[in-house]
Design a protein around this motif. Structure first.
Motif, PDB file in Angstrom:
ATOM      1  N   GLU A  49       0.826  -1.220   0.000  1.00 29.02           N
ATOM      2  CA  GLU A  49       0.000   0.000   0.000  1.00 29.02           C
ATOM      3  C   GLU A  49       0.855   1.264   0.000  1.00 29.02           C
ATOM      4  O   GLU A  49       0.541   2.226  -0.687  1.00 29.02           O
ATOM      5  N   VAL A  50       1.927   1.267   0.788  1.00 33.28           N
ATOM      6  CA  VAL A  50       2.838   2.408   0.823  1.00 33.28           C
ATOM      7  C   VAL A  50       3.421   2.638  -0.569  1.00 33.28           C
ATOM      8  O   VAL A  50       3.456   3.759  -1.068  1.00 33.28           O
ATOM      9  N   ASN A  76       4.006   5.624  -5.531  1.00 31.48           N
ATOM     10  CA  ASN A  76       4.033   5.676  -6.989  1.00 31.48           C
ATOM     11  C   ASN A  76       2.986   6.636  -7.531  1.00 31.48           C
ATOM     12  O   ASN A  76       3.251   7.387  -8.473  1.00 31.48           O
ATOM     13  N   GLY A  77       1.803   6.624  -6.937  1.00 31.56           N
ATOM     14  CA  GLY A  77       0.751   7.542  -7.368  1.00 31.56           C
ATOM     15  C   GLY A  77       1.096   8.987  -7.093  1.00 31.56           C
ATOM     16  O   GLY A  77       0.868   9.866  -7.935  1.00 31.56           O
ATOM     17  N   ARG A  88      -3.790   6.139  -5.994  1.00 33.67           N
ATOM     18  CA  ARG A  88      -3.065   4.886  -5.760  1.00 33.67           C
ATOM     19  C   ARG A  88      -3.622   3.710  -6.555  1.00 33.67           C
ATOM     20  O   ARG A  88      -2.958   2.687  -6.691  1.00 33.67           O
ATOM     21  N   ALA A  89      -4.806   3.870  -7.101  1.00 36.02           N
ATOM     22  CA  ALA A  89      -5.422   2.780  -7.867  1.00 36.02           C
ATOM     23  C   ALA A  89      -4.589   2.461  -9.105  1.00 36.02           C
ATOM     24  O   ALA A  89      -4.142   3.356  -9.814  1.00 36.02           O
ATOM     25  N   GLY A  90      -4.358   1.188  -9.319  1.00 34.17           N
ATOM     26  CA  GLY A  90      -3.641   0.745 -10.501  1.00 34.17           C
ATOM     27  C   GLY A  90      -2.138   0.935 -10.456  1.00 34.17           C
ATOM     28  O   GLY A  90      -1.452   0.644 -11.440  1.00 34.17           O
TER      29      GLY A  90
END
Length: 173
Positions: free
Chosen positions: A36-37, A42-43, A143-145
């Motif tokens: 998750e982090v 990345n997002g 954060r999705a994808g």
């Protein structure tokens, strides 16, 4: 650095509980936490958060708060925790004084962001947690994808991590 610590714990004890938020019942293992982090890091990097970027964070005690802090630490960005009781004036002062170019804010506190949102281009820097508002980026959508592996550079040991302000009870923070 904190990213290395999360990696070490995820490698050593991936199935051990990292946190438990009893109000919502949300639990994360160290293995899940690392993923998750990294997705959030990345997002955030994809929208322009980079090493040294100052990011205001105005969130209540929810999993998104430590998740955001760890993602910013992973990038090497600087978290500016914002007291959720700040007025619009105090928030504007902290954002200006800290040179924060992004603000992660919960929908509950969006009214305090009104003055900042009137600035040309500032909406681009607002990341909204807990809802959707036209023109603002969604915390979940960021954060999705995204990949569960962070490939950006690691921060140095002495890089700044936080800029902490006082509550401002007797004046500006």
């Amino acid at each position: 650095n904190l990213g290395a610590l999360v990696d070490q714990l995820a490698d050593d004890v991936p199935d051990r509980q990292a946190w438990y938020f009893f109000e919502s019942g949300e639990r994360r293992t160290f293995g899940e936490l690392r993923e998750e982090v990294n997705r959030l890091a990345n997002g955030l990097a994809a929208i322009g958060v980079s090493p040294g970027t100052h990011v205001g964070v105005m969130l209540p005690n929810v999993p998104a708060l430590p998740l955001t802090w760890l993602a910013l630490a992973r990038i090497g960005a600087v978290m500016v925790p914002v007291n959720v009781r700040y007025t619009a004036h105090e928030l504007e002062y902290v954002m200006d004084d800290s040179h924060a170019s992004f603000l992660v804010v919960d929908t509950e506190f969006l009214p305090a962001v009104t003055t900042l949102r009137q600035r040309p281009g500032f909406d681009a820097g607002v990341i909204l947690h807990g809802g959707d508002v036209t023109g603002l980026r969604s915390f979940d959508a960021i954060r999705a994808g995204q990949e569960a592996i962070y490939r950006g550079p690691a921060p140095e040991t002495d890089d700044l991590l936080n800029i902490q302000y006082t509550s401002g009870t007797t004046g500006l923070p």
